[in-house]
Design a protein around this motif. Structure first.
Motif: not given
Length: 168
Positions: A8-15, A32-35, A37-43, A163-165
């Motif tokens: 799974v590839a995720i841009k490093d600006c996303y926690p 992945v943290s969403l704005h 306050s939920k979490d997204m689980f990617i598989s 969330v954008l880091q």
């Protein structure tokens, strides 16, 4: 992870973080943290074509573990090598030599409230690569493009706000 054919590839600006769930499958989960306050689980999941034991047992175990997590959004994609399913009617084809395997996958998606939204062939005329989610209303679009192997790649456009880091 070791010897696996999934990523799974995720841009490093996303926690994000890898979720370690025991599984004998070629399977990886990322949170992945969403704005909101939920979490997204990617598989990402891979089932080799000649597996004879229950390839979905480990996937079922990990989904059971995630189902105890409140306010989750689940997306699951990968090469399931289950071309003998008619996804428009969620049925295993009677002519399939792997009808039990196909029915096991259909039962798993029903049990965990997942919708399979990818309908295009990804290798020759077979729909081997699939995309499941427990919230299909967030999907704006889905299509295939030439991939990095002998399969086409699935591309999705979803309505989510991670969330954008910002990096210094």
């Amino acid at each position: 992870h070791g010897g696996s054919r999934v990523f799974v590839a995720i841009k490093d600006c996303y926690p994000s973080s890898v979720v370690n769930l025991d599984s004998d499958n070629e399977l990886i989960w990322v949170r992945v943290s969403l704005h909101n306050s939920k979490d997204m689980f990617i598989s990402c999941f891979y089932r080799p074509p000649n597996i004879t034991h229950d390839p979905f047992a480990g996937l079922s175990t990990t989904l059971s573990h995630l189902s105890t997590t409140k306010e989750k959004l689940i997306t699951l994609g990968g090469d399931f090598n289950a071309s003998n399913i008619t996804w428009d009617s969620d049925t295993a084809r009677d002519s399939s030599t792997h009808k039990t395997l196909c029915q096991d996958l259909l039962n798993l998606t029903t049990e965990f409230g997942l919708s399979q939204l990818q309908r295009e062939p990804t290798r020759e005329n077979n729909t081997l690569d699939l995309y499941f989610t427990n919230n299909p209303g967030l999907l704006k679009g889905i299509y295939t493009i030439p991939g990095i192997s002998d399969h086409d790649m699935i591309v999705t456009d979803s309505i989510i706000k991670p969330v954008l880091q910002k990096k210094p």
